[in-house]
Scaffold this active site. Sequence first.
Site: not given
Length: 506
Positions: A17-18, A55, A59, A112, A114, A204, A310-311, A356
């Site tokens: 994540d991130d 995110c 996802r 996660k 989301h 993140h 994710d990014n 991001k």
Amino acid sequence: MAQNRSEKPDIILILADDMGFSDLGSFGSEIHTPNLDRLAREGLRLTQFYNSGRCCPSRASLLTGLYPHQAGVGDMVQDKGTPAYQGYLSQNSVTIAELLKTADYNTIVSGKWHVGLVPSALAHNRGFDQSFTLQNNGSSYFNSEPLYNDGRTVTFLLNGKPIQRSDTSKYLTQAITDFAIQSLDKIKDQRDPFFLYLAYNAPHWPIQALPEDIAKYKGRYLKGWDEARKARFEKLVSEGIIPKNAKLSPRYDKVPEWNALSEREKAEQDLRMAIYAAMIDRMDQCIGEVLVKLKAIGRDRNTLILFMSDNGGSGDTVKEWSYVTQKSGTPGSVASIDSYDPPWGNVSNTPFKLFKKNTHEGGVASPFIAWFPGKIKAGSISHQVAHLTDIMPTLLELAGVNYPKNFKDRELVPAAGTSLTPLFNHPEKIVDKTVFWEHEGSRAMRKQDWKLVAEIGQPWELYNLKSDRTETKDLAKTYPAKVKELEAEYLQWAAKVGVVDWNTIK
């Protein structure tokens, strides 16, 4: 323990994540990531794999094989008033887990989620047998205390039931790992294959890490962000991930020169990045624990593992946000809410620019690793353009499942991607691929070597990524006809998936 007797492979899908393009050792970093680096060394790396820029959209795209707007999550999990931006998984989408269940897979998600807060979008209602999920965009790594001042609470669900994380001795990355391992243990003797979606919240914000991990990196970033970017860029080129003709993008224009900082500021910034590095280090350690468990239960020789982010790295400046709880205790601890900010986000995204939420390469380019013993040639590198929408068809092909027109009386949107399995044996083969993006008015498309991109309210920029992967030379004025050609194709896609003018959205 005997190997899984099913001919269908076990599947582990790992999402960070991130995390930026260059944050793994095998993608240029100085951060210690031996477990992921081993998977890269024994498997396949894609150099031009793309996410959806943030995110929630990423996802949704990953889980459904659709562009995020087609899955109902064109932005975040708030309903913006149109089907493409409703903020939860559409009834006209189906998840990888739901389809793998039709092939007798045991399905597990840990981490996660989301992709919506309504019941129909929750993991236990979307095909997962066992689930431990964080519903929000971020969480303290030590408890469930709110990160915001506006009344929002952090929600964890265990198999669909709300739980509180109040035990500060269990770091979140470890908790996510422990649930995954415990879930694997429950099905270790079953003949049916498994699908594990391991969705880490790291790295993140808030940047929080275990003291022993932070200690490993403190002092290592005193040379500054310019030197860090340069070293990563040189390693990326030497590894063959970035072409030799590429240029390192300029330092982000809002980031000062390192030597303009005072010694106190340098020490503070060194610690900030040390905490971030520690978060990735611990994630890699935990992935190592999953690999050990996989071997211990005899399921390591017929398992596909995919890893991606994710990014891109974030440019968020949490300390400046009035709606975030302003905790200012010891940096990296439960008492601190902070981010690593644009200077280090710029390092994470080496050699690219922006972050991001943007659709320039810094926002949408992801490191990608595929590991499949005996099925992928060790040390392979592919320059094939690929996207999150390609994961669904890849996994379905390996599981022997066809993507249906209807699922449980719901008419499905046709899958948007194509399988990546041809790259397993022929990583050198390249086929044309067109990819599109839109996030909060930032928009782009890539067709062959051309990329058309614009941030919200800005004119189109045009880049030839074969000669300029890092987007340093805008060719829009040189090739206006190409801009018009690509814009027409982008607008056709945007209308198809339900993109709206972000300036008019709620």
